[in-house]
Enzyme design. Structure first.
Site, PDB file in Angstrom:
ATOM      1  N   THR A  14      10.596  44.487  52.121  1.00  0.00           N
ATOM      2  CA  THR A  14      10.900  45.640  52.973  1.00  0.00           C
ATOM      3  C   THR A  14      11.701  45.241  54.197  1.00  0.00           C
ATOM      4  O   THR A  14      12.485  46.036  54.724  1.00  0.00           O
ATOM      5  CB  THR A  14       9.577  46.322  53.375  1.00  0.00           C
ATOM      6  OG1 THR A  14       8.939  46.764  52.186  1.00  0.00           O
ATOM      7  CG2 THR A  14       9.794  47.515  54.284  1.00  0.00           C
ATOM      8  N   SER A  60       8.271  41.805  46.713  1.00  0.00           N
ATOM      9  CA  SER A  60       7.443  40.623  46.445  1.00  0.00           C
ATOM     10  C   SER A  60       6.409  40.868  45.357  1.00  0.00           C
ATOM     11  O   SER A  60       5.769  39.939  44.878  1.00  0.00           O
ATOM     12  CB  SER A  60       6.778  40.121  47.729  1.00  0.00           C
ATOM     13  OG  SER A  60       5.777  41.007  48.173  1.00  0.00           O
ATOM     14  N   THR A  93       5.791  41.981  51.961  1.00  0.00           N
ATOM     15  CA  THR A  93       4.438  41.798  52.485  1.00  0.00           C
ATOM     16  C   THR A  93       3.364  41.832  51.391  1.00  0.00           C
ATOM     17  O   THR A  93       2.274  41.320  51.591  1.00  0.00           O
ATOM     18  CB  THR A  93       4.111  42.874  53.543  1.00  0.00           C
ATOM     19  OG1 THR A  93       4.204  44.163  52.945  1.00  0.00           O
ATOM     20  CG2 THR A  93       5.056  42.781  54.718  1.00  0.00           C
ATOM     21  N   ASP A  94       3.696  42.440  50.230  1.00  0.00           N
ATOM     22  CA  ASP A  94       2.648  42.630  49.212  1.00  0.00           C
ATOM     23  C   ASP A  94       2.017  41.314  48.760  1.00  0.00           C
ATOM     24  O   ASP A  94       0.799  41.233  48.607  1.00  0.00           O
ATOM     25  CB  ASP A  94       3.223  43.353  47.978  1.00  0.00           C
ATOM     26  CG  ASP A  94       3.511  44.826  48.244  1.00  0.00           C
ATOM     27  OD1 ASP A  94       3.157  45.326  49.326  1.00  0.00           O
ATOM     28  OD2 ASP A  94       4.082  45.481  47.348  1.00  0.00           O
TER      29      ASP A  94
HETATM   30  N1  ASP Z   1       6.655  46.087  48.131  1.00  0.00           N
HETATM   31  C1  ASP Z   1       7.243  45.433  49.296  1.00  0.00           C
HETATM   32  C2  ASP Z   1       7.253  43.945  49.039  1.00  0.00           C
HETATM   33  O1  ASP Z   1       6.225  43.333  49.065  1.00  0.00           O
HETATM   34  C3  ASP Z   1       6.455  45.792  50.499  1.00  0.00           C
HETATM   35  C4  ASP Z   1       6.871  45.078  51.772  1.00  0.00           C
HETATM   36  O2  ASP Z   1       7.697  44.207  51.838  1.00  0.00           O
HETATM   37  O3  ASP Z   1       6.270  45.419  52.811  1.00  0.00           O
HETATM   38  O4  ASP Z   1       8.283  43.411  48.812  1.00  0.00           O
END
Ligand code: ASP
Length: 328
Positions: A14, A60, A93-94
């Site tokens: 993200t 991720s 973040t995932d």
């Molecule tokens: N789905 C995204 C990821 O993990 C969420 C994020 O980056 O906050 O790439």
């Protein structure tokens, strides 16, 4: 003091997401190249030299062995370059806690290596990405950053890889630590460590593996059938992590099936589906009799990474594995 040289390795997420168009919510992760992001942070007047490489441009949730192996190769090259003072990995973040722990367990603790992400895409109103990135530069450039292992910078806080987890789906302060909370507060203009580096001089705990074995996670729930265990074994699982109820519990027939798996040579680690807390040995479940390992402070996602490294290293005796979960 001369500006520090930081290598930035981008994987997507993200923080590089676009498409939210201000007030919208839908977006696509991994759309902005790292050169663009580095130029933006440079324009803020950051006191560091940044060199950047795009390793991947994915959410991720799609990260796996191919990207990890590539990332590790670039990190090793940066470590062997005497001109590099610190490394930043931009990441979704995932699964940040998984990548962070994998690197933490396979790199010397003295490397200032920081993972950073964002909860809001770059073009959303109130995006947190550029601030988190500036905070990551600040952290990776700090002379006292070494000896703390891999770190994750999110929401003006620094967490150690062994503690950190994503604990909320959408708040910008989505990250928490257990058993330790943050190890520092950071802003683009300040960095306050809560103590001295605890791991100065510590080498890598595991060699980088040839590949990672298939380890699956199964979640326990009321009325769960032991068929889930058989299904995962048939799918090729070489290790299992139970995301158990409470302190790592599951219905009796499921524990019986897991004990059978251990007898068949498939290691089993008991973790918890509860957000935080310890899973200790031999409370309601007789781990000694069943040959299980207790995940202690690691949640299921982290326990899976450690179990993969243990199996890849040929360490499969339950009590020998337990030592690594106890150590953190
Ligand atoms: N789905 C995204 C990821 O993990 C969420 C994020 O980056 O906050 O790439």
């Amino acid at each position: 003091m001369a500006a520090k040289h930081i290598t930035v390795l981008a994987t997507g997420g993200t923080i590089a997401g676009r498409g939210a168009r201000g007030l919208g919510r839908a977006y696509v992760p991994g759309q902005i190249g790292i050169a663009e992001m580095a130029a933006e942070v440079r324009a803020l007047g950051i006191d560091a030299e940044l060199s950047s490489v795009d390793i991947a441009a994915i959410g991720s949730q799609d990260i796996g062995w191919t990207e990890w192996d590539r990332l590790y190769g670039y990190i090793k090259a940066a470590l062997n370059d005497p001109g590099v003072d610190g490394i930043i990995v931009t990441h979704g973040t995932d699964s940040a806690e998984e990548t962070a722990l994998l690197l933490d367990l396979t790199l010397p603790a003295d490397t200032p290596l920081v993972l950073v992400g964002a909860m809001r895409p770059a073009d959303a109103v109130g995006s947190d990405g550029m601030r988190n990135f500036a905070n990551a530069v600040r952290t990776a450039s700090d002379p006292a950053a070494g000896g703390r292992g891999v770190m994750v910078v999110m929401g003006d806080q620094v967490f150690a890889a062994s503690d950190v987890r994503k604990a909320a789906t959408s708040h910008i302060d989505a990250f928490r630590g257990f058993p330790r909370g943050p190890i520092a507060n950071v802003t683009p203009a300040s960095l306050d460590w809560f103590g001295p580096p605890p791991r100065t001089g510590e080498g890598a705990r595991f060699d980088w593996p040839q590949t990672l074995p298939q380890v699956d996670v199964l979640m326990a729930y009321a009325g769960m059938s032991p068929c889930t265990v058989d299904a995962l074994l048939q799918c090729g699982a070489t290790g299992l992590v139970l995301a158990g109820m409470g302190a790592g519990n599951a219905p009796g027939p499921v524990l019986d099936a897991l004990a059978d798996a251990v007898r068949g040579g498939v290691p089993v680690v008991r973790a918890s589906r509860v957000d935080q807390g310890y899973v200790d040995r031999n409370l309601e479940v007789d781990d000694d009799a069943r040959g299980f390992v207790a995940a202690r402070s690691y949640g299921p996602a982290k326990a899976r990474i450690l179990l993969q490294l243990l199996i890849a290293s040929g360490i499969t005796d339950p009590l020998a594995m337990q030592v690594h979960f106890d150590r953190r």
